[in-house]
Design a protein around this motif. Structure first.
Motif, PDB file in Angstrom:
ATOM      1  N   ASP A  82     -26.782  60.445  98.526  1.00 32.08           N
ATOM      2  CA  ASP A  82     -26.400  59.178  97.696  1.00 32.08           C
ATOM      3  C   ASP A  82     -26.327  57.885  98.294  1.00 32.08           C
ATOM      4  N   ARG A  83     -26.198  57.074  97.640  1.00 31.84           N
ATOM      5  CA  ARG A  83     -26.392  55.587  98.205  1.00 31.84           C
ATOM      6  C   ARG A  83     -25.282  55.171  99.144  1.00 31.84           C
ATOM      7  N   LYS A  84     -24.028  55.470  98.841  1.00 35.51           N
ATOM      8  CA  LYS A  84     -22.877  55.253 100.027  1.00 35.51           C
ATOM      9  C   LYS A  84     -23.493  55.776 101.247  1.00 35.51           C
ATOM     10  N   LEU A  85     -23.758  56.993 101.259  1.00 36.72           N
ATOM     11  CA  LEU A  85     -23.994  57.630 102.549  1.00 36.72           C
ATOM     12  C   LEU A  85     -25.322  56.990 103.255  1.00 36.72           C
ATOM     13  N   ALA A  86     -26.182  56.521 102.523  1.00 35.99           N
ATOM     14  CA  ALA A  86     -27.376  55.984 103.201  1.00 35.99           C
ATOM     15  C   ALA A  86     -26.819  54.594 103.961  1.00 35.99           C
ATOM     16  N   PHE A  87     -26.093  54.019 102.966  1.00 31.44           N
ATOM     17  CA  PHE A  87     -25.311  52.640 103.766  1.00 31.44           C
ATOM     18  C   PHE A  87     -24.628  52.906 105.017  1.00 31.44           C
ATOM     19  N   VAL A  88     -23.973  54.278 105.013  1.00 26.90           N
ATOM     20  CA  VAL A  88     -23.212  54.465 106.430  1.00 26.90           C
ATOM     21  C   VAL A  88     -24.180  54.889 107.397  1.00 26.90           C
ATOM     22  N   LEU A  89     -25.060  55.739 107.245  1.00 23.41           N
ATOM     23  CA  LEU A  89     -26.245  56.282 107.836  1.00 23.41           C
ATOM     24  C   LEU A  89     -26.550  54.870 108.739  1.00 23.41           C
ATOM     25  N   ALA A  90     -27.245  54.122 107.754  1.00 27.11           N
ATOM     26  CA  ALA A  90     -27.789  52.822 108.572  1.00 27.11           C
ATOM     27  C   ALA A  90     -27.034  52.284 109.566  1.00 27.11           C
ATOM     28  N   ARG A 115     -31.218  65.661  92.036  1.00 26.09           N
ATOM     29  CA  ARG A 115     -32.061  64.878  91.360  1.00 26.09           C
ATOM     30  C   ARG A 115     -32.363  63.558  91.720  1.00 26.09           C
ATOM     31  N   GLN A 116     -31.616  63.001  92.808  1.00 26.56           N
ATOM     32  CA  GLN A 116     -31.845  61.884  93.204  1.00 26.56           C
ATOM     33  C   GLN A 116     -31.477  61.592  94.798  1.00 26.56           C
ATOM     34  N   VAL A 117     -32.231  60.947  95.517  1.00 27.84           N
ATOM     35  CA  VAL A 117     -31.734  60.779  97.000  1.00 27.84           C
ATOM     36  C   VAL A 117     -32.324  59.140  97.210  1.00 27.84           C
ATOM     37  N   TYR A 118     -31.631  58.750  98.215  1.00 34.73           N
ATOM     38  CA  TYR A 118     -31.945  57.333  98.706  1.00 34.73           C
ATOM     39  C   TYR A 118     -32.335  57.511 100.119  1.00 34.73           C
ATOM     40  N   GLY A 119     -33.416  56.626  99.980  1.00 37.29           N
ATOM     41  CA  GLY A 119     -34.265  56.148 101.336  1.00 37.29           C
ATOM     42  C   GLY A 119     -33.768  55.132 102.078  1.00 37.29           C
ATOM     43  N   ILE A 120     -33.809  55.107 103.578  1.00 33.93           N
ATOM     44  CA  ILE A 120     -33.300  54.249 104.351  1.00 33.93           C
ATOM     45  C   ILE A 120     -34.902  53.756 105.083  1.00 33.93           C
ATOM     46  N   ILE A 160     -32.773  45.080 109.902  1.00 33.86           N
ATOM     47  CA  ILE A 160     -32.451  45.410 108.467  1.00 33.86           C
ATOM     48  C   ILE A 160     -33.155  46.685 108.007  1.00 33.86           C
ATOM     49  N   ALA A 161     -32.311  47.510 107.080  1.00 31.44           N
ATOM     50  CA  ALA A 161     -32.755  48.533 106.443  1.00 31.44           C
ATOM     51  C   ALA A 161     -32.554  48.449 105.311  1.00 31.44           C
ATOM     52  N   TYR A 162     -33.620  48.796 104.313  1.00 34.36           N
ATOM     53  CA  TYR A 162     -33.781  48.778 103.036  1.00 34.36           C
ATOM     54  C   TYR A 162     -33.260  49.991 102.203  1.00 34.36           C
ATOM     55  N   ILE A 163     -32.321  49.835 101.356  1.00 34.45           N
ATOM     56  CA  ILE A 163     -31.825  51.163 100.783  1.00 34.45           C
ATOM     57  C   ILE A 163     -32.420  51.436  99.339  1.00 34.45           C
ATOM     58  N   ARG A 164     -32.984  52.452  99.333  1.00 31.24           N
ATOM     59  CA  ARG A 164     -33.346  52.225  97.676  1.00 31.24           C
ATOM     60  C   ARG A 164     -33.537  53.880  97.298  1.00 31.24           C
ATOM     61  N   GLN A 181     -24.342  53.161 111.039  1.00 30.53           N
ATOM     62  CA  GLN A 181     -24.130  54.006 112.329  1.00 30.53           C
ATOM     63  C   GLN A 181     -25.288  53.972 113.202  1.00 30.53           C
ATOM     64  N   ASN A 182     -26.389  53.619 112.728  1.00 31.06           N
ATOM     65  CA  ASN A 182     -27.347  53.450 113.526  1.00 31.06           C
ATOM     66  C   ASN A 182     -27.891  51.962 113.887  1.00 31.06           C
ATOM     67  N   ASP A 183     -26.896  51.115 113.957  1.00 31.21           N
ATOM     68  CA  ASP A 183     -27.097  49.807 114.240  1.00 31.21           C
ATOM     69  C   ASP A 183     -28.019  48.850 113.555  1.00 31.21           C
ATOM     70  N   LEU A 184     -28.086  49.465 112.088  1.00 31.63           N
ATOM     71  CA  LEU A 184     -28.886  48.704 111.138  1.00 31.63           C
ATOM     72  C   LEU A 184     -28.020  48.056 110.089  1.00 31.63           C
ATOM     73  N   ALA A 185     -28.663  46.953 109.688  1.00 32.94           N
ATOM     74  CA  ALA A 185     -28.029  46.358 108.378  1.00 32.94           C
ATOM     75  C   ALA A 185     -28.369  46.437 107.202  1.00 32.94           C
ATOM     76  N   PRO A 186     -27.660  47.352 106.321  1.00 39.41           N
ATOM     77  CA  PRO A 186     -28.329  47.948 105.220  1.00 39.41           C
ATOM     78  C   PRO A 186     -28.367  46.758 104.204  1.00 39.41           C
ATOM     79  N   VAL A 187     -29.359  46.620 103.454  1.00 39.63           N
ATOM     80  CA  VAL A 187     -29.207  45.864 102.137  1.00 39.63           C
ATOM     81  C   VAL A 187     -30.064  46.687 100.740  1.00 39.63           C
ATOM     82  N   SER A 188     -29.535  46.272  99.706  1.00 40.15           N
ATOM     83  CA  SER A 188     -30.176  47.445  98.612  1.00 40.15           C
ATOM     84  C   SER A 188     -31.780  46.521  98.228  1.00 40.15           C
TER      85      SER A 188
END
Length: 73
Positions: A54-62, A36-41, A13-17, A64-71
């Protein structure tokens, strides 16, 4: 991972916030070109392993690296 929460995805799991830009080190903030804002994985342990603009890109990056992203809030 064994959790009592049935709705969490299987796998790593990867937490996106959102990460407040003013909490980041100066060397990172200077590379954000005024964002002004960034999202961490984050890992399950809370370590921030990547930043995205942005949030969408954070989910895509997660994913692509075999992680299951959740907010995470």
């Amino acid at each position: 991972m064994d959790t009592p929460w049935k709705d969490l995805p299987e796998g790593r799991i990867a937490y996106i916030r959102e990460v407040p830009v003013d909490t980041l080190p100066d060397e990172i903030r200077t590379r954000l070109d005024g964002a002004r804002q960034v999202y961490g994985i984050h890992t399950e342990e809370g370590e921030c392993i990547a930043l995205a603009r942005d949030r969408k890109l954070a989910f895509v990056l997660a994913r692509q690296n075999d992680l299951a992203p959740v907010s995470a809030h």
